[in-house]
Scaffold this active site. Sequence first.
Site, PDB file in Angstrom:
ATOM      1  N   SER A  70      58.559  72.992  21.871  1.00  0.00           N
ATOM      2  CA  SER A  70      58.134  71.912  20.981  1.00  0.00           C
ATOM      3  C   SER A  70      58.651  70.551  21.447  1.00  0.00           C
ATOM      4  O   SER A  70      58.149  69.515  21.019  1.00  0.00           O
ATOM      5  CB  SER A  70      58.620  72.169  19.550  1.00  0.00           C
ATOM      6  OG  SER A  70      58.028  73.322  19.008  1.00  0.00           O
ATOM      7  N   GLY A 124      53.263  68.109  20.583  1.00  0.00           N
ATOM      8  CA  GLY A 124      52.088  67.238  20.586  1.00  0.00           C
ATOM      9  C   GLY A 124      51.501  66.956  19.220  1.00  0.00           C
ATOM     10  O   GLY A 124      52.052  67.308  18.172  1.00  0.00           O
ATOM     11  N   CYS A 128      55.574  75.267  11.897  1.00  0.00           N
ATOM     12  CA  CYS A 128      55.628  74.036  12.682  1.00  0.00           C
ATOM     13  C   CYS A 128      54.222  73.568  13.074  1.00  0.00           C
ATOM     14  O   CYS A 128      53.427  73.249  12.198  1.00  0.00           O
ATOM     15  CB  CYS A 128      56.524  74.240  13.892  1.00  0.00           C
ATOM     16  SG  CYS A 128      57.046  72.705  14.683  1.00  0.00           S
ATOM     17  N   GLN A 183      50.758  72.894  10.746  1.00  0.00           N
ATOM     18  CA  GLN A 183      49.917  71.690  10.759  1.00  0.00           C
ATOM     19  C   GLN A 183      48.465  72.033  11.083  1.00  0.00           C
ATOM     20  O   GLN A 183      47.530  71.513  10.457  1.00  0.00           O
ATOM     21  CB  GLN A 183      50.480  70.692  11.772  1.00  0.00           C
ATOM     22  CG  GLN A 183      51.866  70.186  11.417  1.00  0.00           C
ATOM     23  CD  GLN A 183      52.605  69.612  12.616  1.00  0.00           C
ATOM     24  OE1 GLN A 183      52.059  69.517  13.717  1.00  0.00           O
ATOM     25  NE2 GLN A 183      53.858  69.220  12.405  1.00  0.00           N
ATOM     26  N   GLY A 194      57.379  65.940  14.674  1.00  0.00           N
ATOM     27  CA  GLY A 194      57.160  64.510  14.512  1.00  0.00           C
ATOM     28  C   GLY A 194      55.915  64.194  13.721  1.00  0.00           C
ATOM     29  O   GLY A 194      55.590  63.022  13.494  1.00  0.00           O
ATOM     30  N   PHE A 195      55.175  65.238  13.299  1.00  0.00           N
ATOM     31  CA  PHE A 195      53.958  65.088  12.496  1.00  0.00           C
ATOM     32  C   PHE A 195      54.105  65.919  11.229  1.00  0.00           C
ATOM     33  O   PHE A 195      54.939  66.824  11.164  1.00  0.00           O
ATOM     34  CB  PHE A 195      52.725  65.547  13.278  1.00  0.00           C
ATOM     35  CG  PHE A 195      52.400  64.692  14.473  1.00  0.00           C
ATOM     36  CD1 PHE A 195      51.425  63.705  14.395  1.00  0.00           C
ATOM     37  CD2 PHE A 195      53.064  64.865  15.672  1.00  0.00           C
ATOM     38  CE1 PHE A 195      51.119  62.910  15.491  1.00  0.00           C
ATOM     39  CE2 PHE A 195      52.776  64.078  16.780  1.00  0.00           C
ATOM     40  CZ  PHE A 195      51.801  63.100  16.697  1.00  0.00           C
ATOM     41  N   HIS A 229      61.559  76.019  10.946  1.00  0.00           N
ATOM     42  CA  HIS A 229      61.720  77.178  11.832  1.00  0.00           C
ATOM     43  C   HIS A 229      62.567  78.267  11.178  1.00  0.00           C
ATOM     44  O   HIS A 229      63.807  78.228  11.254  1.00  0.00           O
ATOM     45  CB  HIS A 229      62.373  76.739  13.139  1.00  0.00           C
ATOM     46  CG  HIS A 229      61.461  75.977  14.042  1.00  0.00           C
ATOM     47  ND1 HIS A 229      60.806  76.556  15.107  1.00  0.00           N
ATOM     48  CD2 HIS A 229      61.088  74.681  14.037  1.00  0.00           C
ATOM     49  CE1 HIS A 229      60.066  75.649  15.722  1.00  0.00           C
ATOM     50  NE2 HIS A 229      60.218  74.495  15.087  1.00  0.00           N
ATOM     51  N   GLU A 268      63.069  81.220  12.160  1.00  0.00           N
ATOM     52  CA  GLU A 268      63.687  82.140  13.126  1.00  0.00           C
ATOM     53  C   GLU A 268      65.136  81.780  13.423  1.00  0.00           C
ATOM     54  O   GLU A 268      65.852  82.513  14.098  1.00  0.00           O
ATOM     55  CB  GLU A 268      62.879  82.193  14.423  1.00  0.00           C
ATOM     56  CG  GLU A 268      63.079  81.028  15.376  1.00  0.00           C
ATOM     57  CD  GLU A 268      62.326  79.777  14.968  1.00  0.00           C
ATOM     58  OE1 GLU A 268      62.503  78.747  15.628  1.00  0.00           O
ATOM     59  OE2 GLU A 268      61.545  79.827  13.987  1.00  0.00           O
TER      60      GLU A 268
END
Length: 397
Positions: free
Chosen positions: A55, A251, A278, A282, A322-323, A362, A364
Site C-alpha cells: 500500500s 493508489g 483498505c 474503497q 490516503g483516500f 487493517h 490483520e
Amino acid sequence: MKKDVAIPPHANACLMLADGAVFFGESIGASATGIGEICFNTGMTGYQETLTDPSYAGQIITFTFPHIGNVGCNDEDIEANKPFCAGLVVRERPTSPSNFRSRISLDDWLKQWNIPGICGIDTRQLTRHIRQKGAQNAIIVASGEWQVASKKKVLLEKLREHPSMEGLDLAKTVTTQKPYEWTKGLWSLATCHSPLATKFHVVAIDYGEKLNILRSLAERGCKVTVVPAKTPAEDILKLKPDGIFLSNGPGDPAATGKYAVPILQKLISSGTPIFGICLGHQLLGLALGGKTEKLKQGHRGANQPVKNLETGNVEITSQNHGFAVIAESLPKNVKVTHVSLFDSSNEGLRCTDKPVFSVQYHPESSPGPHDSQYLFDNFVKMMDKNSELRIQGKKNA
C-alpha cells in the site's frame, strides 16, 4: 518554513517537498534518489512490516517514532516479497540490531532493495508541515548531487513532473501476475508459518495485499486462491469460492475502479460473501454506488481509534490510506458501520441485502493491535451461514 535553511556540517543528503520546504540530514540505505508522495506513520513498532506493505507503493515514509531499526530485519516479518516504497525518513540513525531473529541491519536491508533514506531530520517538524500543508510529492537525494543550493530548481522541476497520487492506478504495478494458492497460518516462534487444514475456499483479489491477511484467513480454515486485480468475475466464480476477499493496495481507488468496479458489481450480484479492507473497501464503496475522496494527510500507523457503530466499541486499529469513502454518497441499502474518531471519516460499511461488508483499516494487525481480528471471524461465520442456506435450498428444491 524559511527559504534559506542552514546546512548542518555532517549533512550529505536532503529531502525537498514540492512546496519548496527543504530538510538536510545524513544518508542511510542506498546512495540514490527517491521520489514519491511524502507521508508519516505514527506506529512505534513494525517498521519492517510497514516498509514491505504494498500500500506504500510510490510513497516516502516518515516515521514519527524516533528509534527505527533497533531490531534489524528478518525473513519472517514481511508483507510482500519485496518493498515498493520510494524512500525512508527517520529521526535517529539506526543502531546495530539487537534481536535474536535479526538477519540483516535496516541500513543494509535498504541498500539491498536500493531504497534511499535520510536520518537526522526533525520528523516532528516535518510531520507538522505535512499536517498543515497536506500530502504532496517529495524527493530524497542521498547521492553525490544532494546540495540543494545549486540543484533546487532542478529538484523542483522533477517534483512538478512527477504525477500526483490522485488519478494513479498503482494496484496494477503490485498485483500478482498469476494465480496462486495459500494455506500457511500466522507466525509463531515454534512453527513459523505452518500449513493448516482447510474448510472454506476464499478467492482473494490482489490489489497489493499484505501476506498477514492470507495468514489470518488460513488460520481460520481457509484455503486462499489469490488472483490478479483484473481477473474477470466469471473466472473468479468458476473457482466456486465460499467467499471473496478484496485486498488492500496503493493508489487512487477511482483510477483502479475503472476496471475493478464492473468486476465487483458482478461478484456482488452473485450473492457470494465478500469482505474487503483498505483499497478493497474503497473499491467496494464505488461498486455499490458511492464516491471516494483524497484526505489531506491520510491515516497511517498502528494507533488509530475507530468506533464500531453497531457495538459501540472503540477499536485501536492499524491503518494506511490516503483516500476515503464518502459516507453520504452511499445508497440506502448500505449501512455505515465504523467511523474514525480522528476526523469522522468512513471506516466501514455493510450491505443490508447482501452478505457484503468492508473496513477501511487493517484487521490483520501486522503491525498493530489485535482489536479487529474479529472481522475475519465474522467473514467465516458469513461463509458458514451462506453455505448452510445453499444446502437448505438444495434440499427444498
